[in-house]
Design a protein around this motif. Sequence first.
Motif, PDB file in Angstrom:
ATOM      1  N   LEU A  55       0.918  -1.118  -0.027  1.00  0.00           N
ATOM      2  CA  LEU A  55       0.020  -0.028  -0.172  1.00  0.00           C
ATOM      3  C   LEU A  55       0.989   1.185  -0.056  1.00  0.00           C
ATOM      4  CD1 LEU A  55      -2.827  -0.994   2.450  1.00  0.00           C
ATOM      5  CD2 LEU A  55      -3.208  -0.340   0.131  1.00  0.00           C
ATOM      6  N   GLU A  56       2.063   1.294   0.790  1.00  0.00           N
ATOM      7  CA  GLU A  56       2.582   2.253   1.016  1.00  0.00           C
ATOM      8  C   GLU A  56       3.549   2.836  -0.362  1.00  0.00           C
ATOM      9  OE1 GLU A  56       6.928   2.855   2.775  1.00  0.00           O
ATOM     10  OE2 GLU A  56       5.460   2.022   4.300  1.00  0.00           O
ATOM     11  N   ASP A  57       4.011   1.658  -1.140  1.00  0.00           N
ATOM     12  CA  ASP A  57       4.546   1.927  -2.150  1.00  0.00           C
ATOM     13  C   ASP A  57       3.417   1.967  -3.514  1.00  0.00           C
ATOM     14  OD1 ASP A  57       6.981   1.490  -1.115  1.00  0.00           O
ATOM     15  OD2 ASP A  57       7.055  -0.462  -1.707  1.00  0.00           O
ATOM     16  N   SER A  58       2.386   2.260  -3.202  1.00  0.00           N
ATOM     17  CA  SER A  58       1.172   2.453  -4.311  1.00  0.00           C
ATOM     18  C   SER A  58       1.154   1.269  -5.341  1.00  0.00           C
ATOM     19  CB  SER A  58       1.498   3.785  -5.125  1.00  0.00           C
ATOM     20  OG  SER A  58       1.351   4.882  -3.987  1.00  0.00           O
ATOM     21  N   ILE A  59       1.438   0.175  -4.863  1.00  0.00           N
ATOM     22  CA  ILE A  59       1.388  -1.126  -5.841  1.00  0.00           C
ATOM     23  C   ILE A  59      -0.154  -1.709  -5.657  1.00  0.00           C
ATOM     24  CG2 ILE A  59       2.371  -3.479  -6.166  1.00  0.00           C
ATOM     25  CD1 ILE A  59       5.028  -2.422  -5.289  1.00  0.00           C
ATOM     26  N   ILE A  60      -0.527  -1.555  -4.581  1.00  0.00           N
ATOM     27  CA  ILE A  60      -1.892  -2.164  -4.425  1.00  0.00           C
ATOM     28  C   ILE A  60      -2.811  -0.917  -3.524  1.00  0.00           C
ATOM     29  CG2 ILE A  60      -1.401  -4.423  -4.181  1.00  0.00           C
ATOM     30  CD1 ILE A  60      -2.119  -4.371  -1.251  1.00  0.00           C
ATOM     31  N   THR A  70      -3.062  -1.396  -8.323  1.00  0.00           N
ATOM     32  CA  THR A  70      -3.157  -0.216  -8.841  1.00  0.00           C
ATOM     33  C   THR A  70      -2.757  -0.150 -10.227  1.00  0.00           C
ATOM     34  OG1 THR A  70      -0.762   0.427  -7.921  1.00  0.00           O
ATOM     35  CG2 THR A  70      -2.714   1.172  -6.597  1.00  0.00           C
ATOM     36  N   LYS A  71      -2.706   0.861 -10.950  1.00  0.00           N
ATOM     37  CA  LYS A  71      -2.336   0.945 -12.445  1.00  0.00           C
ATOM     38  C   LYS A  71      -0.510   0.563 -12.371  1.00  0.00           C
ATOM     39  CE  LYS A  71      -1.471   3.720 -16.411  1.00  0.00           C
ATOM     40  NZ  LYS A  71      -1.668   4.836 -17.178  1.00  0.00           N
ATOM     41  N   GLU A  72       0.042   1.187 -11.246  1.00  0.00           N
ATOM     42  CA  GLU A  72       1.296   0.941 -11.331  1.00  0.00           C
ATOM     43  C   GLU A  72       1.747  -0.658 -10.949  1.00  0.00           C
ATOM     44  OE1 GLU A  72       5.406   2.548  -9.165  1.00  0.00           O
ATOM     45  OE2 GLU A  72       3.574   3.204  -8.140  1.00  0.00           O
ATOM     46  N   GLY A  73       0.914  -1.038 -10.121  1.00  0.00           N
ATOM     47  CA  GLY A  73       1.111  -2.350  -9.589  1.00  0.00           C
ATOM     48  C   GLY A  73       0.905  -3.235 -10.683  1.00  0.00           C
ATOM     49  N   LYS A  74      -0.156  -2.904 -11.684  1.00  0.00           N
ATOM     50  CA  LYS A  74      -0.545  -4.180 -13.020  1.00  0.00           C
ATOM     51  C   LYS A  74       0.692  -3.891 -13.711  1.00  0.00           C
ATOM     52  CE  LYS A  74      -5.338  -3.530 -12.768  1.00  0.00           C
ATOM     53  NZ  LYS A  74      -6.516  -2.857 -13.458  1.00  0.00           N
ATOM     54  N   GLU A  75       1.581  -3.120 -13.801  1.00  0.00           N
ATOM     55  CA  GLU A  75       2.632  -2.663 -14.785  1.00  0.00           C
ATOM     56  C   GLU A  75       3.708  -3.381 -14.279  1.00  0.00           C
ATOM     57  OE1 GLU A  75       3.420   1.415 -15.176  1.00  0.00           O
ATOM     58  OE2 GLU A  75       1.511   1.937 -16.170  1.00  0.00           O
ATOM     59  N   LEU A  76       4.039  -3.311 -12.822  1.00  0.00           N
ATOM     60  CA  LEU A  76       4.811  -4.049 -12.115  1.00  0.00           C
ATOM     61  C   LEU A  76       4.669  -5.569 -12.067  1.00  0.00           C
ATOM     62  CD1 LEU A  76       7.258  -2.385 -10.227  1.00  0.00           C
ATOM     63  CD2 LEU A  76       6.056  -3.620  -8.313  1.00  0.00           C
ATOM     64  N   TYR A  77       3.484  -5.735 -11.982  1.00  0.00           N
ATOM     65  CA  TYR A  77       3.439  -7.241 -12.078  1.00  0.00           C
ATOM     66  C   TYR A  77       3.704  -7.756 -13.709  1.00  0.00           C
ATOM     67  CZ  TYR A  77       0.987 -11.744 -11.927  1.00  0.00           C
ATOM     68  OH  TYR A  77       0.818 -13.252 -11.924  1.00  0.00           O
ATOM     69  N   LYS A  78       3.502  -7.177 -14.611  1.00  0.00           N
ATOM     70  CA  LYS A  78       3.790  -7.638 -15.911  1.00  0.00           C
ATOM     71  C   LYS A  78       5.595  -7.785 -16.127  1.00  0.00           C
ATOM     72  CE  LYS A  78      -0.038  -5.858 -18.323  1.00  0.00           C
ATOM     73  NZ  LYS A  78      -0.446  -4.716 -19.291  1.00  0.00           N
TER      74      LYS A  78
END
Length: 90
Positions: A55-60, A70-78
Amino acid sequence: MQATLDKKVMDILVSPCRVDILNQLAKSEGKPLEEISNQMITQSAGIKDHIAKLLEDSIIKSEDGKYQLTKEGKELYKLLQKIVIKANVV
Protein backbone atom coordinates in the motif's frame (compact mmCIF):
# COMPACT_ATOMS: atom_id res chain seq x y z
CA MET A 1 11.64 7.05 -11.66
CA GLN A 2 13.56 3.98 -12.89
CA ALA A 3 15.51 3.72 -9.63
CA THR A 4 12.23 3.82 -7.68
CA LEU A 5 10.77 1.11 -9.90
CA ASP A 6 13.88 -1.03 -9.53
CA LYS A 7 13.70 -0.74 -5.73
CA LYS A 8 10.03 -1.72 -5.74
CA VAL A 9 10.78 -4.74 -7.92
CA MET A 10 13.58 -5.82 -5.60
CA ASP A 11 11.39 -5.30 -2.51
CA ILE A 12 8.84 -7.67 -4.02
CA LEU A 13 11.28 -10.27 -5.34
CA VAL A 14 12.95 -10.72 -1.95
CA SER A 15 9.61 -11.60 -0.38
CA PRO A 16 7.76 -14.75 -1.47
CA CYS A 17 4.78 -13.44 0.50
CA ARG A 18 4.60 -10.23 -1.56
CA VAL A 19 4.97 -12.17 -4.80
CA ASP A 20 2.12 -14.43 -3.66
CA ILE A 21 -0.08 -11.43 -2.84
CA LEU A 22 0.58 -9.87 -6.26
CA ASN A 23 -0.15 -13.16 -8.02
CA GLN A 24 -3.48 -13.45 -6.22
CA LEU A 25 -4.53 -9.86 -6.88
CA ALA A 26 -3.48 -10.00 -10.53
CA LYS A 27 -5.96 -12.83 -11.05
CA SER A 28 -8.91 -11.13 -9.34
CA GLU A 29 -10.94 -7.95 -9.22
CA GLY A 30 -10.08 -7.56 -5.55
CA LYS A 31 -9.86 -9.65 -2.41
CA PRO A 32 -10.36 -9.01 1.29
CA LEU A 33 -7.42 -9.64 3.63
CA GLU A 34 -8.94 -12.86 4.99
CA GLU A 35 -9.25 -14.38 1.52
CA ILE A 36 -5.68 -13.40 0.66
CA SER A 37 -4.45 -14.99 3.91
CA ASN A 38 -6.41 -18.20 3.34
CA GLN A 39 -4.98 -18.64 -0.15
CA MET A 40 -1.34 -17.92 0.67
CA ILE A 41 1.11 -20.46 -0.68
CA THR A 42 3.51 -19.64 2.13
CA GLN A 43 1.93 -18.78 5.45
CA SER A 44 3.21 -15.54 6.87
CA ALA A 45 2.40 -14.17 10.28
CA GLY A 46 3.34 -10.72 8.99
CA ILE A 47 0.91 -10.58 6.07
CA LYS A 48 -0.49 -7.27 7.32
CA ASP A 49 3.04 -5.82 7.21
CA HIS A 50 3.46 -6.98 3.62
CA ILE A 51 0.08 -5.51 2.68
CA ALA A 52 1.07 -2.24 4.39
CA LYS A 53 4.34 -2.09 2.41
CA LEU A 54 2.54 -2.73 -0.89
CA LEU A 55 0.00 0.00 0.00
CA GLU A 56 2.79 2.40 0.98
CA ASP A 57 4.53 1.79 -2.35
CA SER A 58 1.23 2.38 -4.24
CA ILE A 59 1.37 -1.12 -5.73
CA ILE A 60 -2.01 -2.07 -4.30
CA LYS A 61 -4.99 -0.08 -3.06
CA SER A 62 -7.93 -0.81 -0.82
CA GLU A 63 -11.50 -0.14 -1.90
CA ASP A 64 -14.61 -1.32 -0.09
CA GLY A 65 -12.57 -3.66 2.12
CA LYS A 66 -10.88 -5.36 -0.85
CA TYR A 67 -7.31 -5.04 -2.05
CA GLN A 68 -6.48 -4.74 -5.72
CA LEU A 69 -3.54 -3.81 -7.91
CA THR A 70 -3.10 -0.16 -8.85
CA LYS A 71 -2.15 0.84 -12.39
CA GLU A 72 1.48 0.87 -11.27
CA GLY A 73 0.97 -2.48 -9.58
CA LYS A 74 -0.32 -4.01 -12.82
CA GLU A 75 2.71 -2.67 -14.71
CA LEU A 76 5.02 -3.98 -12.02
CA TYR A 77 3.32 -7.38 -12.14
CA LYS A 78 3.88 -7.59 -15.92
CA LEU A 79 7.54 -6.72 -15.39
CA LEU A 80 7.87 -9.38 -12.68
CA GLN A 81 6.32 -11.96 -15.01
CA LYS A 82 8.97 -11.15 -17.65
CA ILE A 83 11.73 -11.52 -15.06
CA VAL A 84 10.37 -14.89 -13.93
CA ILE A 85 10.03 -16.14 -17.52
CA LYS A 86 13.61 -15.09 -18.34
CA ALA A 87 14.89 -16.72 -15.14
CA ASN A 88 13.18 -19.99 -16.05
CA VAL A 89 14.74 -19.97 -19.51
CA VAL A 90 18.29 -19.56 -18.20
